[in-house]
Write a protein that holds these residues in place. Sequence first.
Motif, PDB file in Angstrom:
ATOM      1  N   GLY A 179       0.771  -1.095   0.045  1.00  0.00           N
ATOM      2  CA  GLY A 179       0.099  -0.243  -0.087  1.00  0.00           C
ATOM      3  C   GLY A 179       0.760   1.071   0.148  1.00  0.00           C
ATOM      4  O   GLY A 179       0.387   2.434   0.175  1.00  0.00           O
ATOM      5  N   LEU A 180       2.116   1.228  -0.086  1.00  0.00           N
ATOM      6  CA  LEU A 180       3.026   2.203   0.008  1.00  0.00           C
ATOM      7  C   LEU A 180       2.801   3.005  -1.121  1.00  0.00           C
ATOM      8  O   LEU A 180       2.638   4.518  -0.796  1.00  0.00           O
ATOM      9  N   ASN A 181       2.895   2.889  -2.366  1.00  0.00           N
ATOM     10  CA  ASN A 181       2.699   3.722  -3.457  1.00  0.00           C
ATOM     11  C   ASN A 181       1.267   4.494  -3.327  1.00  0.00           C
ATOM     12  O   ASN A 181       1.144   5.444  -3.957  1.00  0.00           O
ATOM     13  N   ALA A 182      -0.072   3.864  -3.038  1.00  0.00           N
ATOM     14  CA  ALA A 182      -1.137   4.354  -2.772  1.00  0.00           C
ATOM     15  C   ALA A 182      -1.110   5.565  -1.906  1.00  0.00           C
ATOM     16  O   ALA A 182      -2.006   6.513  -1.970  1.00  0.00           O
ATOM     17  N   ALA A 183      -0.198   5.419  -0.778  1.00  0.00           N
ATOM     18  CA  ALA A 183      -0.129   6.492   0.129  1.00  0.00           C
ATOM     19  C   ALA A 183       0.963   7.680  -0.296  1.00  0.00           C
ATOM     20  O   ALA A 183       1.102   8.564   0.466  1.00  0.00           O
ATOM     21  N   ALA A 184       1.665   7.317  -1.110  1.00  0.00           N
ATOM     22  CA  ALA A 184       3.062   8.091  -1.307  1.00  0.00           C
ATOM     23  C   ALA A 184       2.847   9.003  -2.767  1.00  0.00           C
ATOM     24  O   ALA A 184       2.019   8.738  -3.464  1.00  0.00           O
ATOM     25  N   ILE A 377       6.995   9.884   0.540  1.00  0.00           N
ATOM     26  CA  ILE A 377       7.541   9.670  -0.862  1.00  0.00           C
ATOM     27  C   ILE A 377       8.324   8.295  -0.587  1.00  0.00           C
ATOM     28  O   ILE A 377       9.139   7.953   0.092  1.00  0.00           O
ATOM     29  N   ASN A 378       8.084   7.425  -1.614  1.00  0.00           N
ATOM     30  CA  ASN A 378       8.779   6.316  -1.940  1.00  0.00           C
ATOM     31  C   ASN A 378       9.995   6.270  -3.005  1.00  0.00           C
ATOM     32  O   ASN A 378       9.706   6.670  -4.026  1.00  0.00           O
ATOM     33  N   SER A 379      11.124   6.361  -2.205  1.00  0.00           N
ATOM     34  CA  SER A 379      12.261   6.254  -3.047  1.00  0.00           C
ATOM     35  C   SER A 379      13.184   5.136  -3.048  1.00  0.00           C
ATOM     36  O   SER A 379      14.362   5.435  -2.982  1.00  0.00           O
ATOM     37  N   SER A 380      12.407   4.012  -3.140  1.00  0.00           N
ATOM     38  CA  SER A 380      13.251   2.852  -2.702  1.00  0.00           C
ATOM     39  C   SER A 380      13.986   2.291  -3.978  1.00  0.00           C
ATOM     40  O   SER A 380      14.439   1.164  -4.091  1.00  0.00           O
ATOM     41  N   GLY A 381      13.895   3.082  -5.219  1.00  0.00           N
ATOM     42  CA  GLY A 381      14.668   2.546  -6.290  1.00  0.00           C
ATOM     43  C   GLY A 381      14.002   1.916  -7.332  1.00  0.00           C
ATOM     44  O   GLY A 381      12.813   2.171  -7.650  1.00  0.00           O
ATOM     45  N   ILE A 382      14.527   1.122  -8.260  1.00  0.00           N
ATOM     46  CA  ILE A 382      13.975   0.330  -8.911  1.00  0.00           C
ATOM     47  C   ILE A 382      13.607  -1.196  -8.782  1.00  0.00           C
ATOM     48  O   ILE A 382      14.537  -2.084  -7.948  1.00  0.00           O
ATOM     49  N   GLU A 383      12.704  -1.649  -9.195  1.00  0.00           N
ATOM     50  CA  GLU A 383      12.150  -2.897  -8.955  1.00  0.00           C
ATOM     51  C   GLU A 383      12.566  -3.894 -10.033  1.00  0.00           C
ATOM     52  O   GLU A 383      12.115  -3.745 -11.325  1.00  0.00           O
ATOM     53  N   TYR A 384      13.805  -4.837  -9.765  1.00  0.00           N
ATOM     54  CA  TYR A 384      14.246  -5.758 -10.984  1.00  0.00           C
ATOM     55  C   TYR A 384      13.732  -7.017 -10.898  1.00  0.00           C
ATOM     56  O   TYR A 384      13.865  -7.884 -11.709  1.00  0.00           O
ATOM     57  N   ASP A 385      13.143  -7.325  -9.751  1.00  0.00           N
ATOM     58  CA  ASP A 385      12.615  -8.956  -9.755  1.00  0.00           C
ATOM     59  C   ASP A 385      10.807  -9.067 -10.549  1.00  0.00           C
ATOM     60  O   ASP A 385       9.867  -8.238 -10.213  1.00  0.00           O
ATOM     61  N   TRP A 386      11.069  -9.302 -11.686  1.00  0.00           N
ATOM     62  CA  TRP A 386       9.883  -9.433 -12.638  1.00  0.00           C
ATOM     63  C   TRP A 386       8.718 -10.181 -12.103  1.00  0.00           C
ATOM     64  O   TRP A 386       7.592 -10.015 -12.254  1.00  0.00           O
ATOM     65  N   ARG A 387       8.980 -10.999 -11.003  1.00  0.00           N
ATOM     66  CA  ARG A 387       7.997 -11.661 -10.344  1.00  0.00           C
ATOM     67  C   ARG A 387       7.037 -10.770  -9.351  1.00  0.00           C
ATOM     68  O   ARG A 387       5.780 -11.148  -9.054  1.00  0.00           O
ATOM     69  N   ARG A 388       7.744  -9.707  -9.087  1.00  0.00           N
ATOM     70  CA  ARG A 388       6.768  -8.708  -8.154  1.00  0.00           C
ATOM     71  C   ARG A 388       6.614  -7.523  -9.025  1.00  0.00           C
ATOM     72  O   ARG A 388       5.556  -6.805  -8.392  1.00  0.00           O
ATOM     73  N   VAL A 389       6.204  -7.313 -10.229  1.00  0.00           N
ATOM     74  CA  VAL A 389       6.097  -6.479 -11.190  1.00  0.00           C
ATOM     75  C   VAL A 389       4.628  -6.957 -11.719  1.00  0.00           C
ATOM     76  O   VAL A 389       4.386  -7.676 -12.420  1.00  0.00           O
ATOM     77  N   ALA A 390       3.496  -6.095 -11.294  1.00  0.00           N
ATOM     78  CA  ALA A 390       2.307  -6.505 -11.335  1.00  0.00           C
ATOM     79  C   ALA A 390       1.709  -5.604 -12.873  1.00  0.00           C
ATOM     80  O   ALA A 390       0.826  -4.920 -12.739  1.00  0.00           O
ATOM     81  N   ARG A 391       2.640  -5.786 -14.021  1.00  0.00           N
ATOM     82  CA  ARG A 391       2.223  -5.311 -15.203  1.00  0.00           C
ATOM     83  C   ARG A 391       1.822  -6.524 -16.013  1.00  0.00           C
ATOM     84  O   ARG A 391       2.343  -7.534 -15.983  1.00  0.00           O
ATOM     85  N   PRO A 392       1.084  -6.262 -17.048  1.00  0.00           N
ATOM     86  CA  PRO A 392       0.398  -7.302 -17.707  1.00  0.00           C
ATOM     87  C   PRO A 392       1.547  -8.222 -18.461  1.00  0.00           C
ATOM     88  O   PRO A 392       1.712  -9.326 -18.601  1.00  0.00           O
TER      89      PRO A 392
END
Length: 463
Positions: A179-184, A377-392
Motif C-alpha cells: 500500500g506504500l505507493n497508494a499512500a505516497a 515519498i517512496n524512493s526505494s529505487g528500481i524493482e528488478y524482480d519481474w515476479r513482483r511487477v504487476a504489469r501485464p
Amino acid sequence: MEYSADILIIGGGLSGTMLAVQLLRQPGQRKILIIEPRAELGRGEAYSAVELGHTLNGNAARMSVDPDNPDDLTQWLTEHIAAGGWPESAEQHVPTSELFPPRGLFGVYVQQRLAEARAVGARYGSIVEHVRSEVVDLQVREDCVQLTLSNGQNLQGSFAVIATGMFPAARTPQTESSGLNAAALDPWDVAAMRQLDPQSTVLIIGSGLTMVDAVVSLEQAGHRGPIEVFSRHGLLPHVRRQPPAWVDFLAEDHSIRTPRQLLRELRRHCREAVAQGIDWQAPLDTVRAHIGRLWSQANDVQRRQFVRHVRPWWESHHHRSPPLSAELLARLHSEGRLRIQAASFKGLVPTTEGGVNIRIRRRGEVETSVVHGAALINSSGIEYDWRRVARPLPKQLLARGLVQPGPLALGIAAVDGAVMDAEGRVASRLFAMGPPLRGMWWESTAVTDVALQAKALAQRLVH
C-alpha cells in the motif's frame, strides 16, 4: 487487425530508441515498429523529467549514446548551447564535457539522434513507426512473434525485442503491495508537492538517487520544512567528481575474480590514490568497464554475497549524485532540515489525524516505532524482480514460461541477448536488452551499457 514488421521493439525509452537508431544505420531495407504508450520516443521513465533540477548523474563526457564516439553528447551540447539552448548551463562554470544536463534535455538529444537515423534509414528503404500502446501479451510462433496490445490490436514480426526499461518502485504496481505507493507522492511530481504545507514534515523511504530527485522536487516546489529519510543502511550517494585517470588494474590482473578479491584490491588502490593526493574515485571508476565480466564469471554464492553485503556500498559509491543536487542535500543537512536515519520500513499505520504514519525499525533496535509526517515519498529505487511487477507483459511472459528470472531473480535470463525460457531453451526470435538483463550483467542500465548492447543486438538481428 494484424500488422506486420521485420522487428518489433517493446518499449520506446532509451533502450528501444537506441536499438532503432542502430538498426536504421544498418544497410538493408526493414520495417521496425516501436510499441511505447508514451507520446514521445526516447524518453522513458528517466528522461521524461521536465524540471531543470532533475539532471543526469553523469557528466556529458560519460553519457554519449554513440558507442563509437564518446564525445557525441559533448559535441551536441556545444552546438545546442551555442544556438541559445539551455542558457542555465553557464551557472555550472565548467567545460561542456563536465556539464550535467537536465534529463529532459538529454531526451531531446536522444530524439535528435533518432531523427538523424531515420534519414539514414530512409536512404536504405528502412522505416521506424511508433505504435502508441502497451504490449499486454506475447506469443512466439514458429515463423514469427505475435504481440497483443492493450487496444486489442495484434502485431507480428520476424523478431521481437523486450526493451521495457526500468520499473521504478514508486511507479510500478507490485504483486504483493504494502500500500506504500497508494499512500505516497511521486518523487518527480513537483505540482503535487506544491499542495503541501511548505513547513510540514515529509517522510522518504530510501536514500539512493531517487531520494536525491525527491529532495530536488521538494525544493523546487517551495517546501521548506523537515525531511526525514529512512533507509536500511542510512547511506547517501557520494557526489560525482572528475578525478584524473588511474591505472586499469583489472585489465592487468585477471586473477581477480571474486567479490572479496575485488574489494581487497580496490581498497588498496584507493588508499594508494589518497596517499598520492588523488581522489579515491579515480581507482573506483576503472572498475566500471569490468563489472559485466566479473559478474558473469562469479557463481551464485558469490553474487549473493555481493548483493547482500557489498551492494549498498557499491550503489552509494558508484551511482553518485550530480554536484548541484549534492550541494542541495549538504545545505539542507547543515541547516538541520534533512535527516538520514538507518531504519527499515515495516508498513503503514492507519491515522485519523491526516497525513501519514509509518512503522519503522531503527538499526540496532528490536522494537519498532511509529513516525508521522504530512506526506510520504517512496524512493526505494528500481524493482528488478519481474515476479513482483504487476504489469501485464511481465506477468504473461512468466506465466507462459517464455522467460525465466535471471540470476538472483534480477530481470530475466538471456544468452547474448536471446531470451531463455523456463525450460532453459534459448529463443531464436525473442531478445532483450537494457535493464531486463540486470541479472546477467549487473550494470545494465547506464547509457553507455545500453548503447553498446543496442549496437551488438542490431548487428545480430540484421545478420
